[in-house]
Design a protein around this motif. Structure first.
Motif, PDB file in Angstrom:
ATOM      1  N   PRO A   1       0.808  -1.235   0.000  1.00 33.29           N
ATOM      2  CA  PRO A   1       0.000   0.000   0.000  1.00 33.29           C
ATOM      3  C   PRO A   1       0.833   1.273   0.000  1.00 33.29           C
ATOM      4  O   PRO A   1       0.302   2.343  -0.305  1.00 33.29           O
ATOM      5  CB  PRO A   1      -0.828  -0.124   1.291  1.00 33.29           C
ATOM      6  CG  PRO A   1      -0.086  -1.093   2.147  1.00 33.29           C
ATOM      7  CD  PRO A   1       0.582  -2.048   1.213  1.00 33.29           C
ATOM      8  N   ASP A   2       2.131   1.171   0.340  1.00 27.40           N
ATOM      9  CA  ASP A   2       2.955   2.380   0.291  1.00 27.40           C
ATOM     10  C   ASP A   2       3.313   2.755  -1.143  1.00 27.40           C
ATOM     11  O   ASP A   2       3.815   3.854  -1.396  1.00 27.40           O
ATOM     12  CB  ASP A   2       4.230   2.224   1.135  1.00 27.40           C
ATOM     13  CG  ASP A   2       4.974   0.940   0.857  1.00 27.40           C
ATOM     14  OD1 ASP A   2       4.461   0.115   0.074  1.00 27.40           O
ATOM     15  OD2 ASP A   2       6.061   0.748   1.426  1.00 27.40           O
ATOM     16  N   HIS A   3       3.035   1.871  -2.101  1.00 27.08           N
ATOM     17  CA  HIS A   3       3.266   2.181  -3.512  1.00 27.08           C
ATOM     18  C   HIS A   3       1.963   2.300  -4.303  1.00 27.08           C
ATOM     19  O   HIS A   3       1.944   2.947  -5.353  1.00 27.08           O
ATOM     20  CB  HIS A   3       4.124   1.097  -4.176  1.00 27.08           C
ATOM     21  CG  HIS A   3       5.523   1.023  -3.667  1.00 27.08           C
ATOM     22  ND1 HIS A   3       6.408   2.086  -3.730  1.00 27.08           N
ATOM     23  CD2 HIS A   3       6.209   0.004  -3.069  1.00 27.08           C
ATOM     24  CE1 HIS A   3       7.565   1.725  -3.209  1.00 27.08           C
ATOM     25  NE2 HIS A   3       7.476   0.475  -2.802  1.00 27.08           N
ATOM     26  N   TRP A   4       0.896   1.657  -3.820  1.00 28.97           N
ATOM     27  CA  TRP A   4      -0.308   1.511  -4.636  1.00 28.97           C
ATOM     28  C   TRP A   4      -1.568   1.859  -3.837  1.00 28.97           C
ATOM     29  O   TRP A   4      -1.715   1.446  -2.689  1.00 28.97           O
ATOM     30  CB  TRP A   4      -0.434   0.082  -5.168  1.00 28.97           C
ATOM     31  CG  TRP A   4       0.823  -0.399  -5.805  1.00 28.97           C
ATOM     32  CD1 TRP A   4       1.808  -1.135  -5.231  1.00 28.97           C
ATOM     33  CD2 TRP A   4       1.245  -0.142  -7.144  1.00 28.97           C
ATOM     34  NE1 TRP A   4       2.824  -1.364  -6.117  1.00 28.97           N
ATOM     35  CE2 TRP A   4       2.510  -0.768  -7.305  1.00 28.97           C
ATOM     36  CE3 TRP A   4       0.685   0.539  -8.223  1.00 28.97           C
ATOM     37  CZ2 TRP A   4       3.206  -0.722  -8.505  1.00 28.97           C
ATOM     38  CZ3 TRP A   4       1.384   0.581  -9.414  1.00 28.97           C
ATOM     39  CH2 TRP A   4       2.630  -0.048  -9.551  1.00 28.97           C
ATOM     40  N   THR A   5      -2.482   2.551  -4.470  1.00 26.30           N
ATOM     41  CA  THR A   5      -3.803   2.771  -3.908  1.00 26.30           C
ATOM     42  C   THR A   5      -4.664   1.557  -4.219  1.00 26.30           C
ATOM     43  O   THR A   5      -4.665   1.066  -5.349  1.00 26.30           O
ATOM     44  CB  THR A   5      -4.447   4.026  -4.532  1.00 26.30           C
ATOM     45  OG1 THR A   5      -3.606   5.145  -4.295  1.00 26.30           O
ATOM     46  CG2 THR A   5      -5.817   4.283  -3.926  1.00 26.30           C
ATOM     47  N   ASP A   6      -5.380   1.057  -3.198  1.00 20.46           N
ATOM     48  CA  ASP A   6      -6.192  -0.158  -3.378  1.00 20.46           C
ATOM     49  C   ASP A   6      -5.376  -1.245  -4.058  1.00 20.46           C
ATOM     50  O   ASP A   6      -5.682  -1.702  -5.172  1.00 20.46           O
ATOM     51  CB  ASP A   6      -7.443   0.145  -4.213  1.00 20.46           C
ATOM     52  CG  ASP A   6      -8.336   1.191  -3.577  1.00 20.46           C
ATOM     53  OD1 ASP A   6      -8.450   1.191  -2.338  1.00 20.46           O
ATOM     54  OD2 ASP A   6      -8.915   2.008  -4.312  1.00 20.46           O
ATOM     55  N   PRO A   7      -4.303  -1.704  -3.423  1.00 14.71           N
ATOM     56  CA  PRO A   7      -3.341  -2.582  -4.097  1.00 14.71           C
ATOM     57  C   PRO A   7      -3.910  -3.925  -4.560  1.00 14.71           C
ATOM     58  O   PRO A   7      -3.371  -4.505  -5.507  1.00 14.71           O
ATOM     59  CB  PRO A   7      -2.249  -2.783  -3.043  1.00 14.71           C
ATOM     60  CG  PRO A   7      -2.910  -2.493  -1.740  1.00 14.71           C
ATOM     61  CD  PRO A   7      -3.918  -1.431  -2.023  1.00 14.71           C
TER      62      PRO A   7
END
Length: 359
Positions: free
Chosen positions: A274-280
């Protein structure tokens, strides 16, 4: 409970092999997977590990030693160029009948792609790319022997691929043996990889009920959520020779890594942070809209790192795009009786399901 990917819009799910489920359940980005292996999904540490030493020849799937010798750099370069020529040529020709894509995936598209790309090669060379041959050591050895006697000159009606031409043009027996090995490895890696990517995308579209408005964006999102190259392995000892001590190179990079430890780099986990992607865990192809170079996206590693990237990365997405375009235009759809799809523990992460053509 098996992880669901993506949101359960039709109560469809992906059921991973137990060992993959165990990895997905890990909350830490650096962890001990077993007594000799450390799993890593931290993007910064991954970059440090890859930069610590060059990838060894025996760690490469295609360019590992063959016939008892290293693959020369110029031979590797010729293989890449020949494969690019063959894919370009195949994409200019009509594809095989789409009904051949019906049946179990990814086996059906793998066979389809091999026929499309390498079907013009004469026997016995074309046998090098047959799944039934490649899965049998005995048959592989017999075909290899037959190919060594393949005529060395081309006639006016010759239709052999550029990749096959490297076998015919070999200067000596060792070069010929290595060209045979490279033909088998390169054709298998490309066809298996494209089939896995296209199959994963087709399942995700089916599971979410989405319309494939932008197939290229769909494929990039598939590479994020269900990347075929889900793990990259680095050996912790110098099994390949050459004086490179993987354990020594890695041990100082993190307290969890001991001298001699093997390293499992895990894009499958990194792509879900989640630190790279929204709604991973959501399948959202729209997240790639307007992204000029997806591979520069932080926390995204679909084809490996600089210096060790997949040699066919520039072919895989366009070929998968064309394959899905042809398949969907002729009504290919998932017809699996199951509400979930298994993902076995294999070197390529690929969803298993059944497809049919038309209603």
């Amino acid at each position: 409970m098996p992880e669901t990917a993506p949101a359960t819009v039709r109560e469809h799910s992906v059921v991973y092999a137990p060992r993959i489920q165990d990895l997905l359940a890990r909350e830490t980005k650096v962890f001990r997977a077993d007594a000799r292996t450390v799993g890593v999904s931290d993007a910064h540490l991954m970059a440090e590990i890859v930069a610590a030493r060059p990838v060894l020849s025996h760690e490469r799937s295609v360019y590992k030693p063959a016939a008892g010798a290293e693959i020369p750099h110029d031979s590797a370069t010729r293989t890449i160029r020949a494969l690019g020529q063959d894919v370009t040529a195949a994409l200019r020709t009509p594809p095989p009948p789409v009904r051949a894509l019906a049946g179990p995936w990814p086996a059906a598209p793998t066979t389809y792609l091999r026929r499309w790309l390498f079907g013009s090669d004469p026997l016995p060379v074309s046998l090098l790319a047959r799944r039934g041959v490649t899965r049998s050591d005995v048959l592989s050895r017999l075909v290899d022997r037959a190919v060594t006697t393949w005529p060395g000159s081309a006639g006016p009606d010759d239709t052999a691929t550029a990749l096959a031409g490297l076998i015919r043009g070999a200067a000596d027996p060792l070069e010929r043996q290595q060209a045979i090995a490279m033909y088998r490895r390169a054709s298998a890696t490309l066809c298996d990889g494209v089939a896995a990517l296209a199959g994963n995308a087709l399942w995700l579209l089916h599971a979410t009920g989405r319309r494939p408005d932008d197939l290229t964006a769909t494929l990039w999102e598939t590479l994020r959520l269900l990347p075929p190259a889900w793990m990259l392995y680095r050996n912790g000892d110098d099994a390949g020779g050459g004086g490179t001590d993987g354990g020594g190179a890695y041990a100082g990079l993190h307290p969890e890594i001991r001298p001699g430890d093997n390293i499992a780099l895990l894009p499958l986990l990194m792509h879900r942070h989640p630190d790279h992607w929204t709604d991973p865990l959501e399948f959202r192809p729209d997240r790639w809209a307007g992204v000029a170079d997806p591979e520069k996206t932080p926390g995204f590693m679909p084809f490996g790192f600089d210096g060790a990237r997949c040699w066919a990365k520039h072919l895989i997405v366009p070929l998968a795009d064309r394959l899905l375009t042809v398949a969907l235009a002729h009504g290919l759809a998932v017809r699996s009786p199951r509400q979930d799809a298994p993902v076995p523990l294999r070197s390529l992460l690929a969803v298993r399901f059944t497809a049919s053509v038309g209603a």
